[in-house]
Every structure is written in C-alpha cells, then in structure tokens.
Design a protein around this motif. Structure first.
Motif, PDB file in Angstrom:
ATOM      1  N   MET A   1      30.856  32.371  42.306  1.00 39.43           N
ATOM      2  CA  MET A   1      31.376  33.597  42.912  1.00 39.43           C
ATOM      3  C   MET A   1      32.662  33.314  43.675  1.00 39.43           C
ATOM      4  O   MET A   1      33.628  34.082  43.603  1.00 39.43           O
ATOM      5  CB  MET A   1      30.317  34.204  43.839  1.00 39.43           C
ATOM      6  CG  MET A   1      29.019  34.575  43.141  1.00 39.43           C
ATOM      7  SD  MET A   1      27.716  35.094  44.302  1.00 39.43           S
ATOM      8  CE  MET A   1      28.489  36.535  45.030  1.00 39.43           C
ATOM      9  N   VAL A   2      32.691  32.188  44.418  1.00 38.28           N
ATOM     10  CA  VAL A   2      33.888  31.834  45.182  1.00 38.28           C
ATOM     11  C   VAL A   2      35.029  31.464  44.243  1.00 38.28           C
ATOM     12  O   VAL A   2      36.192  31.826  44.475  1.00 38.28           O
ATOM     13  CB  VAL A   2      33.570  30.682  46.155  1.00 38.28           C
ATOM     14  CG1 VAL A   2      34.833  30.209  46.860  1.00 38.28           C
ATOM     15  CG2 VAL A   2      32.533  31.126  47.181  1.00 38.28           C
ATOM     16  N   ILE A   3      34.707  30.733  43.169  1.00 40.65           N
ATOM     17  CA  ILE A   3      35.739  30.359  42.202  1.00 40.65           C
ATOM     18  C   ILE A   3      36.328  31.596  41.537  1.00 40.65           C
ATOM     19  O   ILE A   3      37.543  31.706  41.329  1.00 40.65           O
ATOM     20  CB  ILE A   3      35.155  29.389  41.152  1.00 40.65           C
ATOM     21  CG1 ILE A   3      34.792  28.055  41.822  1.00 40.65           C
ATOM     22  CG2 ILE A   3      36.147  29.156  40.020  1.00 40.65           C
ATOM     23  CD1 ILE A   3      34.055  27.099  40.904  1.00 40.65           C
ATOM     24  N   TRP A   4      35.476  32.556  41.225  1.00 38.58           N
ATOM     25  CA  TRP A   4      35.925  33.771  40.548  1.00 38.58           C
ATOM     26  C   TRP A   4      36.700  34.696  41.485  1.00 38.58           C
ATOM     27  O   TRP A   4      37.743  35.234  41.139  1.00 38.58           O
ATOM     28  CB  TRP A   4      34.737  34.494  39.956  1.00 38.58           C
ATOM     29  CG  TRP A   4      35.083  35.778  39.245  1.00 38.58           C
ATOM     30  CD1 TRP A   4      34.985  37.047  39.732  1.00 38.58           C
ATOM     31  CD2 TRP A   4      35.627  35.901  37.924  1.00 38.58           C
ATOM     32  NE1 TRP A   4      35.398  37.956  38.810  1.00 38.58           N
ATOM     33  CE2 TRP A   4      35.806  37.280  37.675  1.00 38.58           C
ATOM     34  CE3 TRP A   4      35.970  34.983  36.934  1.00 38.58           C
ATOM     35  CZ2 TRP A   4      36.321  37.758  36.480  1.00 38.58           C
ATOM     36  CZ3 TRP A   4      36.474  35.466  35.737  1.00 38.58           C
ATOM     37  CH2 TRP A   4      36.642  36.827  35.513  1.00 38.58           C
ATOM     38  N   LEU A   5      36.167  34.870  42.699  1.00 39.57           N
ATOM     39  CA  LEU A   5      36.755  35.834  43.632  1.00 39.57           C
ATOM     40  C   LEU A   5      37.773  35.200  44.577  1.00 39.57           C
ATOM     41  O   LEU A   5      38.579  35.918  45.177  1.00 39.57           O
ATOM     42  CB  LEU A   5      35.647  36.495  44.463  1.00 39.57           C
ATOM     43  CG  LEU A   5      34.604  37.298  43.677  1.00 39.57           C
ATOM     44  CD1 LEU A   5      33.491  37.782  44.599  1.00 39.57           C
ATOM     45  CD2 LEU A   5      35.263  38.478  42.968  1.00 39.57           C
ATOM     46  N   GLY A   6      37.743  33.879  44.722  1.00 34.75           N
ATOM     47  CA  GLY A   6      38.613  33.219  45.685  1.00 34.75           C
ATOM     48  C   GLY A   6      37.983  33.210  47.061  1.00 34.75           C
ATOM     49  O   GLY A   6      37.026  33.940  47.345  1.00 34.75           O
ATOM     50  N   TRP A   7      38.531  32.349  47.936  1.00 34.82           N
ATOM     51  CA  TRP A   7      38.002  32.271  49.305  1.00 34.82           C
ATOM     52  C   TRP A   7      38.246  33.589  50.024  1.00 34.82           C
ATOM     53  O   TRP A   7      39.351  34.108  50.022  1.00 34.82           O
ATOM     54  CB  TRP A   7      38.646  31.130  50.071  1.00 34.82           C
ATOM     55  CG  TRP A   7      38.131  31.025  51.489  1.00 34.82           C
ATOM     56  CD1 TRP A   7      38.716  31.494  52.624  1.00 34.82           C
ATOM     57  CD2 TRP A   7      36.896  30.445  51.898  1.00 34.82           C
ATOM     58  NE1 TRP A   7      37.934  31.233  53.713  1.00 34.82           N
ATOM     59  CE2 TRP A   7      36.802  30.589  53.303  1.00 34.82           C
ATOM     60  CE3 TRP A   7      35.849  29.814  51.214  1.00 34.82           C
ATOM     61  CZ2 TRP A   7      35.721  30.129  54.032  1.00 34.82           C
ATOM     62  CZ3 TRP A   7      34.766  29.355  51.951  1.00 34.82           C
ATOM     63  CH2 TRP A   7      34.712  29.516  53.339  1.00 34.82           C
ATOM     64  N   PRO A   8      37.206  34.164  50.636  1.00 30.40           N
ATOM     65  CA  PRO A   8      37.355  35.471  51.291  1.00 30.40           C
ATOM     66  C   PRO A   8      38.402  35.441  52.400  1.00 30.40           C
ATOM     67  O   PRO A   8      38.480  34.488  53.172  1.00 30.40           O
ATOM     68  CB  PRO A   8      35.971  35.745  51.869  1.00 30.40           C
ATOM     69  CG  PRO A   8      35.059  34.774  51.210  1.00 30.40           C
ATOM     70  CD  PRO A   8      35.869  33.610  50.781  1.00 30.40           C
TER      71      PRO A   8
ATOM     72  N   ALA B   1      28.104  32.817  54.007  1.00 30.60           N
ATOM     73  CA  ALA B   1      27.017  32.230  53.226  1.00 30.60           C
ATOM     74  C   ALA B   1      27.393  30.864  52.685  1.00 30.60           C
ATOM     75  O   ALA B   1      26.567  29.943  52.660  1.00 30.60           O
ATOM     76  CB  ALA B   1      26.646  33.169  52.074  1.00 30.60           C
ATOM     77  N   LEU B   2      28.660  30.707  52.279  1.00 31.81           N
ATOM     78  CA  LEU B   2      29.091  29.410  51.748  1.00 31.81           C
ATOM     79  C   LEU B   2      29.046  28.343  52.840  1.00 31.81           C
ATOM     80  O   LEU B   2      28.658  27.192  52.583  1.00 31.81           O
ATOM     81  CB  LEU B   2      30.494  29.519  51.170  1.00 31.81           C
ATOM     82  CG  LEU B   2      30.988  28.275  50.408  1.00 31.81           C
ATOM     83  CD1 LEU B   2      30.069  27.975  49.233  1.00 31.81           C
ATOM     84  CD2 LEU B   2      32.418  28.463  49.927  1.00 31.81           C
TER      85      LEU B   2
ATOM     86  N   LEU C   1      34.185  39.127  59.358  1.00 34.01           N
ATOM     87  CA  LEU C   1      34.184  38.009  58.423  1.00 34.01           C
ATOM     88  C   LEU C   1      33.336  38.374  57.201  1.00 34.01           C
ATOM     89  O   LEU C   1      32.242  38.906  57.343  1.00 34.01           O
ATOM     90  CB  LEU C   1      33.610  36.754  59.086  1.00 34.01           C
ATOM     91  CG  LEU C   1      34.370  36.213  60.296  1.00 34.01           C
ATOM     92  CD1 LEU C   1      33.677  34.961  60.824  1.00 34.01           C
ATOM     93  CD2 LEU C   1      35.815  35.910  59.952  1.00 34.01           C
ATOM     94  N   PRO C   2      33.811  38.088  56.006  1.00 34.40           N
ATOM     95  CA  PRO C   2      33.065  38.440  54.795  1.00 34.40           C
ATOM     96  C   PRO C   2      31.792  37.602  54.663  1.00 34.40           C
ATOM     97  O   PRO C   2      31.772  36.410  55.000  1.00 34.40           O
ATOM     98  CB  PRO C   2      34.053  38.138  53.653  1.00 34.40           C
ATOM     99  CG  PRO C   2      35.022  37.166  54.242  1.00 34.40           C
ATOM    100  CD  PRO C   2      35.120  37.472  55.701  1.00 34.40           C
ATOM    101  N   LEU C   3      30.734  38.251  54.165  1.00 35.00           N
ATOM    102  CA  LEU C   3      29.450  37.578  54.037  1.00 35.00           C
ATOM    103  C   LEU C   3      29.514  36.404  53.064  1.00 35.00           C
ATOM    104  O   LEU C   3      28.795  35.414  53.245  1.00 35.00           O
ATOM    105  CB  LEU C   3      28.374  38.573  53.583  1.00 35.00           C
ATOM    106  CG  LEU C   3      28.007  39.689  54.573  1.00 35.00           C
ATOM    107  CD1 LEU C   3      26.857  40.519  54.020  1.00 35.00           C
ATOM    108  CD2 LEU C   3      27.631  39.101  55.927  1.00 35.00           C
TER     109      LEU C   3
END
Length: 305
Positions: free
Chosen positions: A195-202, A43-44, A37-39
C-alpha cells in the motif's frame, strides 16, 4: 519452587508496565488525530518498526507458528493487528482519549469472560461482581457521553473485542511474548508495504512529530507493550492480565488532562471509581491468595481441604 514468587512479581510488573505503555499509545493516537496524521503512516510505524526488529525471530519461529491451531494464530494476528489499530485510531478521531482509554481496556475483561464462558469455563462470584462493576462503569460512560460520539464508542467496543481475542490467542497458543509480537508485526507490515509503495509515504506532519510517533507507536506500543502483555498473560493468566489492563483509564485520563487539556466531568470520575473497584475484584487483588503463585495456591487449597 523458590523462583515462583519472583516470576509472579515479574508478571505483575509487566502488567503495570503495559498500562503505562497503553496510556502512551492512546495519547499518541489522539495527538496524531489532532495533527491530521494519516492512518497509513501511523500504522506503518506501529508495525513496521517491530517487524524490522523481529523479522529474524519470525523466521526462526515459523515451525512453532504452524503448530499453533489456525484459529489462535488468526486471533493473535487480527486481535492486535491492523483491524485493531484501525478501529482504535479511527475511534480517536471521533471521540476523546478518556472514552477510548476506558472502553477498550475496560471492556476487554468482559469480552474475555464471555469468550471463556463460551468455551465452557466458569467465572467465580467475586470476579462476576467485579465484572458487573466494570460493566456499570462503561454503561455510565456510554449514557453520559457527549452527543455525536457514539460512532467512536462503537469503534472502541469493537477494538476491545479484538484485543480480547488476542489475549486468549496468546494464552491458548502457548507462544512466548517475542513470538506473539512477531506474529502480529510481520504479517501486518507485509500487508502495509504494498500500500505504501503504491500510494507513497503519506503527507502531513513534521519530522519531529513522526519521530515521536515512531517511538511511542513502534517501540512503545508495538514492541514494549506486546512483550510486557504477553509475559503477563503467561504468568498471571488472561483474565487477571486483562483486568489489570483496565487500570489504563486512570492513567490515560490523568495524562490527557495534563498534556491534552481534556476535562473530566463528574460522570467520568464516577466511571473511573467504578472501574477501579471492579478491577480490584475482577483481578482478585483484594484477596491475599491472588499474590501467591499458582502452585502455592494449589498447595494451600489442598491443605484446607
């Protein structure tokens, strides 16, 4: 004064509840690493769920936050925030649960004592002996660890230092448990959201896995443990609370054996025995006076003198 013994008992209950929640936190980090699972997603969940619940509290407490010296606000936000989470979660990708669950809470009493010593406070002989036993236990674990896990151990040592700063920050700031939890969760989430908005949900993991992680990370570690730990610090003090937290290796190691199939070696059993002995001395459980409220201890000492 009749309410003080009950308050003291509540502090010990909060400290022990923190041990259980921390143990679940370590196991969930390892399970997340095993499931790749991505960190960022973990973290979110860890900070976003508490932030959602505590955002009104954060807004109401903004004046109280400004009254706290900047160094203690920073100690709280960094000590239990994203830097701490990154060190702990990254370390779990490099070393077993029994290493992280021993080194992080096990080192916190040592770091707290060193930080307090740097601030001019002294440590009694009984507590020094307890801390020496804890240091010996951690030295055994480091020297007998499997080859190649030293980097994970280094992550855990750094995480312990950050949590010690959080411990002192909560104590010196005078903030309540809810305020301290809000001061950690809301700023951390505000950093994560762009970061989530920019990269999207991992990507990665099933819905069930993410729900389970949300319950353990967000509700358990993010909110429950923070509230219990903050309450214990206010009632018992920073040093005693961090020492009781060193019981986490006993619980986390047992759960890792049962749930994750980890095997405890003889050196690790020696480590746990030394830790347990050190905790008893460092937290002054071996002394009956440790169970008395602070006011009653002061009265007793005055009577003896």
């Amino acid at each position: 004064m009749s309410h003080l013994p009950h308050s003291r008992l509540g502090g010990w209950a909060a400290a022990l509840a923190t041990v259980l929640l921390w143990s679940g936190f370590f196991l969930s980090l390892k399970a997340g690493a095993q499931a790749s699972l991505p960190l960022l997603g973990l973290a979110l969940l860890r900070y976003g769920i508490p932030a959602l619940l505590l955002a009104p509290r954060y807004w109401q407490a903004r004046v109280r936050f400004k009254a706290v010296p900047a160094r203690w606000r920073l100690a709280i936000m960094v000590g239990a925030g994203l830097p701490f989470f990154w060190l702990g979660a990254s370390g779990m990708q490099l070393a077993p649960v029994n290493q992280g669950s021993a080194l992080i809470p096990g080192l916190v009493p040592l770091w707290v004592a060193l930080l307090l010593w740097g601030l001019g406070e002294r440590c009694g002989p009984g507590r020094r002996l307890g801390l020496s036993l804890i240091a010996s236990a951690l030295l055994v674990m480091i020297l007998t660890g499997a080859p190649g896990i030293w980097l994970g151990q280094l992550h855990f040592i750094g995480a312990a230092l950050l949590w010690a700063l959080f411990t002192l920050g909560v104590k010196r700031s005078g903030l309540g448990p809810l305020d301290a939890a809000a001061l950690v969760a809301v700023p951390s989430t505000l950093v994560l959201l762009p970061m989530v908005i920019w990269l999207g949900w991992p990507a990665g993991g099933t819905v069930q896995v993410w729900i389970w992680q949300g319950m353990i990370q967000g509700a358990g570690a993010g909110l429950g443990a923070a509230l219990c730990y903050g309450h214990a610090i206010r009632v018992l003090g920073a040093e005693i609370t961090s020492a009781v937290g060193s019981l986490t290796p006993l619980v986390a190691s047992a759960l890792a054996c049962l749930l994750l199939g980890e095997v405890l070696t003889l050196p690790h059993w020696l480590t746990l025995a030394l830790l347990a002995s050190g905790v008893m001395l460092a937290s002054r459980v071996a002394s009956p006076s440790a169970l008395l409220p602070a006011a009653q201890q002061a009265t007793t000492q005055a009577t003896v003198q």
